[in-house]
Design an enzyme around this catalytic site. Structure first.
Site, short mmCIF file in Angstrom:
data_model
loop_
_atom_site.label_atom_id
_atom_site.label_comp_id
_atom_site.label_asym_id
_atom_site.label_seq_id
_atom_site.Cartn_x
_atom_site.Cartn_y
_atom_site.Cartn_z
N LYS A 9 0.83 -1.21 0.00
CA LYS A 9 0.00 0.00 0.00
C LYS A 9 0.86 1.26 0.00
O LYS A 9 0.64 2.17 -0.79
CB LYS A 9 -0.91 0.04 1.25
CG LYS A 9 -1.86 -1.12 1.37
CD LYS A 9 -2.75 -0.98 2.60
CE LYS A 9 -2.00 -0.98 3.92
NZ LYS A 9 -1.28 -2.26 4.20
N ARG A 123 11.68 -5.81 4.26
CA ARG A 123 11.32 -4.38 4.25
C ARG A 123 12.30 -3.53 5.03
O ARG A 123 12.71 -3.88 6.12
CB ARG A 123 9.91 -4.17 4.81
CG ARG A 123 9.60 -2.69 5.03
CD ARG A 123 8.15 -2.35 4.97
NE ARG A 123 7.37 -2.94 6.03
CZ ARG A 123 6.04 -2.80 6.14
NH1 ARG A 123 5.39 -2.13 5.21
NH2 ARG A 123 5.40 -3.36 7.12
N ARG A 156 11.57 -1.82 10.64
CA ARG A 156 10.51 -1.37 11.54
C ARG A 156 10.40 -2.34 12.71
O ARG A 156 10.35 -3.55 12.51
CB ARG A 156 9.18 -1.32 10.79
CG ARG A 156 8.87 0.05 10.24
CD ARG A 156 7.70 0.05 9.32
NE ARG A 156 6.48 -0.54 9.91
CZ ARG A 156 5.32 -0.54 9.31
NH1 ARG A 156 5.18 0.00 8.11
NH2 ARG A 156 4.27 -1.09 9.88
N ARG A 167 -0.61 -8.44 13.56
CA ARG A 167 -1.13 -7.44 12.63
C ARG A 167 -2.00 -8.08 11.56
O ARG A 167 -3.02 -7.51 11.14
CB ARG A 167 0.03 -6.68 11.98
CG ARG A 167 0.66 -5.67 12.95
CD ARG A 167 2.02 -5.23 12.52
NE ARG A 167 2.03 -4.56 11.23
CZ ARG A 167 3.10 -4.42 10.47
NH1 ARG A 167 4.25 -4.92 10.86
NH2 ARG A 167 3.02 -3.79 9.33
#
Ligand code: ADP
Ligand code: ADP
Ligand code: ZN
Length: 213
Positions: A9, A123, A156, A167
């Protein structure tokens, strides 16, 4: 932009914002900035983010409402990571209605579950501007540094596997129902997210341009 955590996203929202010259409004980025700056709101949000849970609706909605009062949204905007609950979606409608604005399209990025985990593990995000990279699929030009602003890339804290699982659970329970919500409003555009970043971007732009006609 709708889709499970890690679907892409943020990556796609950023590209759309560039393409259409409109701001990207990422609630995740806003929260991470507030955590970094150690603001009262950031302290509250951090508790939830660290455990992989959604931040309470009233906090999120307040932030989005404030952001949508800024003049740069007049030409349009990309919402990234908001809404994430039915309540947020309903409140967003009210907020936009008051401004005589509306949602043009809801882009739902679909990705296979095994691909999602791989996206998380690779990521890296920019501490400063929030840009998202991937060690394998979208490496920065200079290792460890952001292409856009030159600042340091970090992992992160909530991308650790246990937190990711939480999540994904939160997504299934609270966010996935939005698919039907926006389908019933004829706003949903399903996008196959199991392609390269540029291919996904192209299919989103093609769909959006098709909608305009
Ligand atoms: P991702 O898209 O990878 O799940 P985000 O950056 O969008 O990550 O969100 C990170 C975290 O910020 C979420 O796990 C949640 O705690 C919080 N958050 C972001 N947006 C929202 C929202 N709309 N409602 C509730 N919590 C949110
Ligand atoms: P989200 O905002 O939905 O959590 P991101 O945009 O941060 O997701 O993307 C998650 C990770 O997957 C990032 O490392 C990103 O570079 C990578 N990624 C995004 N889209 C793709 C894609 N189409 N193919 C491979 N990797 C991708
Ligand atoms: Zn950056």
């Amino acid at each position: 932009m709708l889709g499970p955590p890690g679907a892409g996203k943020g990556t796609q929202a950023r590209k759309l914002a560039e393409e259409f010259h409109i701001p990207q409004i990422s609630t995740g980025d806003i929260f991470r900035k507030a955590v970094q700056d150690n603001t009262p709101m950031g302290k509250k949000a951090k508790e939830y983010m660290d455990s992989g849970m959604l931040v309470p609706d009233d906090i999120v909605i307040g932030i989005v409402e404030e952001r949508l009062d800024q003049p740069d949204v007049n030409a349009g905007f990309v919402l990234d990571g908001f809404p994430r609950t039915l309540y947020q979606a309903e409140r967003l409608e009210q907020i936009l209605q008051k401004k005589a604005r509306g949602i043009d399209a809801v882009i739902n990025i679909r990705v296979r579950r095994d691909a999602i985990i791989e996206r998380f593990t690779g990521r890296r995000v920019c501490k400063s501007c929030g840009a998202s990279y991937h060690v394998k699929y979208n490496p920065p030009r200079r290792p460890g540094l952001c292409d856009a602003c030159g600042n340091e890339l970090v992992i992160r804290p909530d991308d650790e596997l246990e937190t990711v699982k939480k999540r994904l659970e939160e997504y299934e329970q609270k966010t996935a129902p939005l698919i039907e919500f926006y389908q019933s409003r004829r706003l949903l555009i399903d996008i196959d997210g199991d392609k390269t970043i540029d291919e996904v971007h192209k299919s989103i732009v093609d769909m959006l341009r098709g909608e305009e006609k």
